[in-house]
Design a protein around this motif. Structure first.
Motif, mmCIF file in Angstrom:
data_model
loop_
_atom_site.group_PDB
_atom_site.id
_atom_site.type_symbol
_atom_site.label_atom_id
_atom_site.label_comp_id
_atom_site.label_asym_id
_atom_site.label_seq_id
_atom_site.Cartn_x
_atom_site.Cartn_y
_atom_site.Cartn_z
ATOM 1 N N GLN A 55 -1.904 27.708 -18.824
ATOM 2 C CA GLN A 55 -3.412 26.302 -18.140
ATOM 3 C C GLN A 55 -4.213 26.246 -19.537
ATOM 4 O O GLN A 55 -3.953 25.027 -20.007
ATOM 5 N N VAL A 100 -7.300 31.695 -14.741
ATOM 6 C CA VAL A 100 -6.668 30.908 -15.611
ATOM 7 C C VAL A 100 -5.660 31.362 -15.798
ATOM 8 O O VAL A 100 -5.747 32.602 -16.037
ATOM 9 N N ILE A 132 -13.777 28.023 -19.651
ATOM 10 C CA ILE A 132 -13.906 28.703 -18.358
ATOM 11 C C ILE A 132 -14.491 28.618 -17.333
ATOM 12 O O ILE A 132 -14.920 28.649 -16.368
#
Length: 241
Positions: free
Chosen positions: A217, A213, A137
């Motif tokens: 996912q 997110v 991320i």
């Protein structure tokens, strides 16, 4: 942890802010308030802070709890060593109630530099999955490039003792980043907030969504966190002028 060091001109330990809220065991609606302070975590309290994080944070934080880090001996030791390195930077903050040395809450703050490790390798499979998913991320965000900085403030865990919850402690621990960043010369703070219990107070003090997110996912990317009951994982940013 990278090349950053705390400026010698910034006194340590330092109180970053104070606030008033209900005392321990005082019911909601009680008019009796006491003072709390958010300050640097003293080095002599680091092991106490780590015990707090192992007892509360690893059970409460959705990803860590999902993979069972609180009962993983290898993960517990590896995370403890990571927290020791974080504390050595002298950025972690702790909340105390006036007249008491009991830990009310903690934010294990750390400064991330361009030369900080981009990946962590752990023997604990659970800890490795947590850090890899976070790293993925973070990579999307390109913080150094987007904000044109060499260092930014982040964290390896935010926790409030259960008996002090509902008093705004998490909000004030996060708010303390503003004077801390100003004193340290840091313009940006970025953290992964994995639960609404931290996402909401973060937004209150000025954090905004950087990358959002879903846990679905993450699962599609191979990072499975079974049992998480909410949808969103947020990398959030606040700029400090």
């Amino acid at each position: 942890m990278g090349s950053w060091t705390r400026p010698p001109t910034v006194a340590y330990p330092r109180v970053w802010l104070t606030f008033e809220s209900r005392d321990v065991d005082e019911p909601v609606g009680s008019g009796r308030l006491v003072k709390y302070r958010v300050q640097d975590l003293p080095l002599e309290r680091v092991e106490d802070a780590i015990e707090h994080m192992k007892k509360f944070f690893l059970r409460d934080e959705p990803m860590c709890s999902s993979v069972g880090l609180y009962k993983d001996p290898v993960g517990l030791e590896e995370f403890s060593e990571l927290w020791r390195k974080v504390a050595a930077q002298k950025c972690a903050v702790v909340c105390f109630r006036e007249g008491s040395d009991e830990i009310v809450g903690l934010n294990m703050l750390t400064v991330v530099s361009k030369d900080s490790p981009k990946e962590y390798k752990f023997k604990s499979a659970g800890l490795q999955m947590v850090t890899e998913s976070y790293g993925g991320i973070l990579k999307q965000a390109e913080i150094f490039e987007k904000y044109n900085v060499d260092h930014y403030l982040s964290a390896w865990g935010l926790s409030v003792s259960p008996k002090y919850r509902g008093r705004g402690v998490a909000t004030e621990l996060l708010r303390a980043r503003i004077p801390l960043c100003r004193a340290m010369g840091l313009r940006v703070t970025v953290t992964l907030f994995s639960h609404p219990g931290s996402q909401i107070p973060a937004a209150k003090v000025g954090f905004y969504d950087e990358i959002v997110v879903t846990y679905q996912q993450l699962a599609e990317q191979g990072y499975h966190f079974p049992g998480v009951t909410h949808e969103l994982n947020k990398l959030m940013t606040m700029t400090v002028e």
